[in-house]
Design a protein around this motif. Structure first.
Motif, PDB file in Angstrom:
ATOM      1  N   UNK A  23       0.911  -1.016   0.043  1.00 24.17           N
ATOM      2  CA  UNK A  23      -0.040   0.282  -0.081  1.00 24.17           C
ATOM      3  C   UNK A  23       0.687   1.043  -0.035  1.00 24.17           C
ATOM      4  N   UNK A  24       1.803   1.035  -0.164  1.00 24.97           N
ATOM      5  CA  UNK A  24       3.109   2.399  -0.568  1.00 24.97           C
ATOM      6  C   UNK A  24       2.525   3.358   0.969  1.00 24.97           C
ATOM      7  N   UNK A  25       2.856   2.226   2.225  1.00 21.73           N
ATOM      8  CA  UNK A  25       2.828   3.569   3.616  1.00 21.73           C
ATOM      9  C   UNK A  25       3.922   3.080   3.974  1.00 21.73           C
ATOM     10  N   UNK A  26       4.828   4.141   4.483  1.00 19.49           N
ATOM     11  CA  UNK A  26       6.115   4.531   4.958  1.00 19.49           C
ATOM     12  C   UNK A  26       5.922   4.433   6.540  1.00 19.49           C
ATOM     13  N   UNK A  27       6.959   3.234   6.449  1.00 19.26           N
ATOM     14  CA  UNK A  27       6.462   2.713   8.063  1.00 19.26           C
ATOM     15  C   UNK A  27       7.929   3.372   8.869  1.00 19.26           C
ATOM     16  N   UNK A  28       9.197   3.432   8.067  1.00 24.38           N
ATOM     17  CA  UNK A  28      10.329   4.053   8.740  1.00 24.38           C
ATOM     18  C   UNK A  28      10.878   5.452   8.373  1.00 24.38           C
ATOM     19  N   UNK A  29      11.930   6.165   8.491  1.00 28.53           N
ATOM     20  CA  UNK A  29      12.587   6.023   7.747  1.00 28.53           C
ATOM     21  C   UNK A  29      13.981   6.518   8.695  1.00 28.53           C
ATOM     22  N   UNK A  30      14.684   6.808   7.835  1.00 19.96           N
ATOM     23  CA  UNK A  30      16.464   7.302   8.508  1.00 19.96           C
ATOM     24  C   UNK A  30      16.418   9.121   8.182  1.00 19.96           C
ATOM     25  N   UNK A  31      17.145   8.999   9.404  1.00 16.98           N
ATOM     26  CA  UNK A  31      17.148  10.568   9.882  1.00 16.98           C
ATOM     27  C   UNK A  31      18.744  10.933   9.612  1.00 16.98           C
ATOM     28  N   UNK A  32      19.402  11.895   8.929  1.00 15.77           N
ATOM     29  CA  UNK A  32      20.373  11.968   9.325  1.00 15.77           C
ATOM     30  C   UNK A  32      21.051  12.849   9.881  1.00 15.77           C
ATOM     31  N   UNK A  33      20.774  13.335  10.817  1.00 16.88           N
ATOM     32  CA  UNK A  33      21.336  14.839  11.314  1.00 16.88           C
ATOM     33  C   UNK A  33      22.816  15.348  11.521  1.00 16.88           C
ATOM     34  N   UNK A 270      12.013   3.334  -1.693  1.00 16.00           N
ATOM     35  CA  UNK A 270      10.254   3.720  -1.474  1.00 16.00           C
ATOM     36  C   UNK A 270       9.037   2.998  -1.105  1.00 16.00           C
ATOM     37  N   UNK A 271       9.512   1.901  -1.430  1.00 10.13           N
ATOM     38  CA  UNK A 271       7.773   0.953  -0.927  1.00 10.13           C
ATOM     39  C   UNK A 271       7.627   1.238   0.282  1.00 10.13           C
ATOM     40  N   UNK A 272       8.236   1.328   2.080  1.00  9.20           N
ATOM     41  CA  UNK A 272       7.690   0.849   3.006  1.00  9.20           C
ATOM     42  C   UNK A 272       8.599   2.104   3.608  1.00  9.20           C
ATOM     43  N   UNK A 273       9.843   2.722   3.250  1.00  4.77           N
ATOM     44  CA  UNK A 273      10.539   3.487   3.976  1.00  4.77           C
ATOM     45  C   UNK A 273      11.291   5.064   2.904  1.00  4.77           C
ATOM     46  N   UNK A 274      11.576   5.511   3.763  1.00  2.00           N
ATOM     47  CA  UNK A 274      12.488   6.419   3.491  1.00  2.00           C
ATOM     48  C   UNK A 274      13.881   7.441   3.822  1.00  2.00           C
TER      49      UNK A 274
END
Length: 371
Positions: A23-33, A270-274
C-alpha cells in the motif's frame, strides 16, 4: 562476559511490513542528523570534519526536524533510525531524540560510541531506544585507529560501548570488512558475539562518496577487498555461509531473459521507507543521490515527495544496452553488489554495468555451487 549479554526483541514481521509495502505506507525513515564526524575513516561515504562550519550551518534545525517528523508520522511512520555522520556530535541530540519519542516513534541510533556519555546512557535508560547500533572497526588500538585515523578513538569506543552494555542498553554490533582490518575480522566477530545476542554482521560493500570527491573515492577504493577475499571471509563466517547456502535457490534465479523488464528499481527503496538527509534532502533510500531522484524538504512537503516523486523515480527505466543485455537478465542479480544507487555512485549512471560488482557475484556463485 557470558552473563552480560544485552538482547532485544526484533520488530515483528507479521504482515505489517508486507502490507505497508503493497500500500506504499512509509513505516520507517532514516534521519541523518549530520554529515560531520569525530573520526576520519577512509572508507566513509559521507563524513566531514567535526568542525566543518559550512556543513553544520546546512543541518536541519530542531524545529525543522520536529516538523518533518510530524509529517512522517502523519503518513504512517512508526520507526526512525537516527544516523549521520556521528549523530552524537549534535549538541541538541537529546532534544531530537525526545521529540521523536514523544511522537510515538520507535527510535534506533547508529553511532561509533566514542562520544557516548553518562548523560546519553541516562537518557536511553529512561526512554529506551529500539537499539543502538555500533560499528566495530577493530579490537586492538592499532587496527581501530588505522581505520579511524584519529588517536585516542579506540579507548573512547571501548569506554562508550562498555557504558551502553553495562547499563543494559540494547546494542547491535557490526563491522565493515576493510583492507585495514580484514586480518582482524575473526577477532572482531568473536568480540561482537561475546557481547550481544544479536547476529553479528559485516559489510564488504563500500559506497563511494555522495559528494563525488575524487581524492576520498580513491581512498575508499583502496580499502575495498577483492571478490576472492570477500568470498573467503564469507565462507569463514559460519552464520553468513550457512545462511547463503540455505538461500542458494532464491539467490540464484533461473533465466530472466524472457522477462524483458527495463525497470531500474526492483528493490525496496521508496516502498515502505525513505531517508532524510542532514540538509533536508529527501531520498528514497540513504544511498540514492542521482539527479531527478531527490527533492528539498525545506521546499516540498513530505507527502508530495512520497506521493509524487517516489512513484516517478520507481518507474524509471534503464536505457544502457550493455546493462539491459547483461545485468538485467543475469541470474546472479541477488549475489551482486549492484543497485541503482551504487551504479550512479560508481559511474554517474544508475543503469551501469560494474566489473567489480560482477566479479563478486560470480565468485559467490562458484563458492555456493562449486561450479
Amino acid at each position: 562476559m557470558g552473563e552480560e549479554y544485552v538482547g532485544f526483541e526484533p520488530l515483528p514481521e507479521y504482515r505489517l511490513w508486507q502490507k505497508a509495502s503493497e500500500k506504499r505506507v512509509p513505516l520507517s525513515f532514516d534521519l541523518e542528523l549530520t554529515a560531520r564526524c569525530n573520526n576520519d575513516c577512509a572508507h566513509c561515504y559521507i563524513n566531514l570534519p567535526a568542525g566543518d562550519v559550512e556543513a553544520k550551518n546546512r543541518e536541519l534545525t530542531l524545529a525543522e526536524i520536529d516538523d518533518l517528523a510530524g509529517q512522517a508520522v502523519a503518513l504512517g511512520a512508526l520507526w526512525c533510525l537516527i544516523t549521520g555522520g556521528e549523530p552524537l556530535l549534535r549538541r541538541d541530540f537529546a532534544d531530537v531524540y525526545m521529540l521523536l519519542k514523544r511522537k510515538g516513534l520507535l527510535v534506533s541510533v547508529f553511532t561509533n560510541a566514542c562520544l557516548v556519555t553518562e548523560e546519553h546512557v541516562a537518557l536511553f535508560k529512561r526512554y529506551p531506544p529500539r537499539d543502538i547500533e555500533v560499528s566495530v572497526y577493530g579490537v586492538t588500538e592499532e587496527t581501530y585507529e588505522r581505520v579511524t585515523r584519529k588517536p585516542g578513538t579506540y579507548a573512547a569506543f571501548r569506554r562508550g560501548l562498555d557504558l551502553l552494555l553495562s547499563n543494559g542498553i540494547p546494542v547491535r554490533l557490526k563491522a565493515m570488512a576493510l583492507r585495514s582490518n580484514v586480518h582482524e575480522l575473526p577477532a572482531i566477530a568473536a568480540f561482537c558475539r561475546e557481547r550481544t545476542y544479536d547476529s553479528f554482521r559485516f559489510d564488504p560493500l563500500l559506497h563511494l562518496r555522495y559528494d563525488g570527491d575524487p581524492r576520498r573515492n580513491a581512498e575508499i577504493r583502496a580499502e575495498r577487498l577483492s571478490a576472492e577475499e570477500i568470498v573467503r571471509i564469507e565462507a569463514e563466517d559460519p552464520e553468513r555461509s550457512q545462511s547463503m547456502r540455505e538461500h542458494c535457490d532464491s539467490l540464484i534465479i533461473p533465466d530472466l531473459a524472457h522477462t524483458g523488464c527495463d525497470h531500474l528499481f526492483h528493490c525496496g527503496a521508496g516502498k515502505e521507507s525513505f531517508s532524510i538527509g542532514y540538509d533536508g534532502t529527501f531520498r528514497l533510500c540513504a544511498g540514492l543521490v542521482a539527479p531527478g531522484t531527490t527533492c528539498d524538504l525545506r521546499q516540498v512537503p513530505l507527502a508530495e515527495a512520497w506521493n509524487s516523486l517516489v512513484p516517478r523515480v520507481r518507474d524509471m527505466r534503464a536505457t544502457d544496452e550493455k546493462f539491459l543485455s547483461t545485468c538485467r537478465v543475469c541470474p546472479l542479480v541477488n549475489l551482486c553488489l549492484w543497485c541503482p544507487a551504487h551504479g550512479y555512485l560508481e559511474s554517474g549512471r544508475m543503469d551501469s554495468w560494474n566489473e567489480s560488482f560482477c566479479a563478486v557475484a560470480h565468485a559467490r556463485q562458484r563458492a555456493l555451487t562449486g561450479a
